[in-house]
Design an enzyme around this catalytic site. Structure first.
Site, short mmCIF file in Angstrom:
data_model
loop_
_atom_site.label_atom_id
_atom_site.label_comp_id
_atom_site.label_asym_id
_atom_site.label_seq_id
_atom_site.Cartn_x
_atom_site.Cartn_y
_atom_site.Cartn_z
N ASN A 39 0.84 -1.19 0.00
CA ASN A 39 0.00 0.00 0.00
C ASN A 39 0.88 1.24 0.00
O ASN A 39 1.75 1.38 0.85
CB ASN A 39 -0.91 -0.02 1.24
N ARG A 46 -1.99 5.98 16.63
CA ARG A 46 -1.04 6.42 15.62
C ARG A 46 -0.14 7.55 16.16
O ARG A 46 1.05 7.59 15.86
CB ARG A 46 -1.79 6.90 14.36
N HIS A 48 -7.53 6.18 -0.07
CA HIS A 48 -6.19 5.62 -0.23
C HIS A 48 -6.01 4.28 0.48
O HIS A 48 -5.03 3.60 0.25
CB HIS A 48 -5.17 6.64 0.29
#
Length: 292
Positions: free
Chosen positions: A112, A193, A270
């Site tokens: 990815n 994250r 995405h």
């Protein structure tokens, strides 16, 4: 061979390998016992890791494949060197060393974004080890014909570590560009994250990665110029609403890669493997198992 039954969690699949004297990689392994190995390579956003990108895909793919989901150098729990060649060269050579360490000769590759670029560089530099490629909005291979450069997503990526430094607000702005479905970007995801992305080591590694794309060997990152050399079967996957590597970036790769095909998901950004996980898993498994 048939896979050994395994509870697939972060902890149960987590492993480390010292692939060089100066580099230890962290990876997840599942589907042990299956004959065919697939390597999953994540994107390059702040706080990215193999598990963060592919948690919804590993259990399904492990039913058919031996899965290695790698934290690329500079990400996750892998080492974070700041002196290295062009990043795709850096990461693909580290993967080559990992396969040597594990005694694995040939693999499918699924990448990815940044991981797609690493997968392509690996296939170009180690063609005998690369089988089929599944590439989602791949970095370096995507070249925008109509969309402006830098794109909205790339701008937000660069802004994350820019002065006065990282913030959760900057991370939220970046992640919301990743997806069509905004509900995916939860406070829990942001916290996870940001904890990973904001450490001094992670920030330094991200800056080093960015600089490598403008270093002396920057042309190694211009994968679209070499795409014609790929002899593997290639499945390009794009989200129609991708705001990082827009869909027009698929056209040169589709035209020049001899054995390429393109699948486009509508209402998808995405992260096709996240937003369209069920369809993505079926599509990928079918592509990797259908006859040559």
């Amino acid at each position: 061979m048939t896979a050994v039954a395994q509870e697939i969690t972060y902890e149960s699949t987590s492993k480390f390998a010292r692939v060089r004297e100066d580099l230890t990689l962290h990876y997840h392994e599942a589907g042990v016992g299956n004959d065919t190995t697939i390597v999953l390579l994540h994107g390059g956003g702040p706080g990215a890791s193999g598990w963060s990108n592919f948690a919804a895909n590993i259990p399904v793919l492990a039913q058919r494949f031996h899965v290695l989901c790698v934290d690329q150098p500079g990400f996750g729990k892998s080492d974070k060197p700041t002196r290295h060649p062009q990043y795709f060269v850096h990461s693909s050579s580290a993967l080559n060393d990992l396969l040597d360490h594990l005694g694995i000769e040939k693999v499918h590759l699924l990448g990815n974004s940044l991981g797609g670029g690493t997968a392509v560089r690996f296939a170009l530099d180690y063609p005998k080890r690369a089988n089929r490629l599944v590439l989602m909005g791949p970095g370096g291979l995507s070249i925008n014909l109509f969309a402006p450069d830098p794109t909205e997503g790339v701008k937000n990526l660069g802004n994350f570590a820019a002065p006065p430094g990282p913030s959760k607000e900057k991370l939220a702005a970046f992640l919301k560009v990743m997806v069509y479905d905004q509900s995916i970007i939860t406070e829990e995801l942001l916290d996870q994250r940001y904890e990973q992305a904001s450490t001094p080591e992670s920030v330094a590694a991200m800056k080093a990665m960015g600089k490598s794309f403008a270093g002396a060997d920057f042309e190694k990152g211009m994968l679209w110029r070499e795409a014609y050399r790929l002899r593997q079967r290639v499945l390009l996957i794009w989200g129609r609403e991708d705001r990082v590597n827009p869909i027009d970036g698929a056209l040169v790769a589709l035209k020049t890669i001899p054995r390429a095909q393109l699948h486009v998901f509508g209402q998808c950004g995405h992260w096709a493997q996240v937003e369209k996980a069920d369809e993505f898993n079926r599509l990928t498994a079918a592509f990797l198992t259908e006859g040559s």
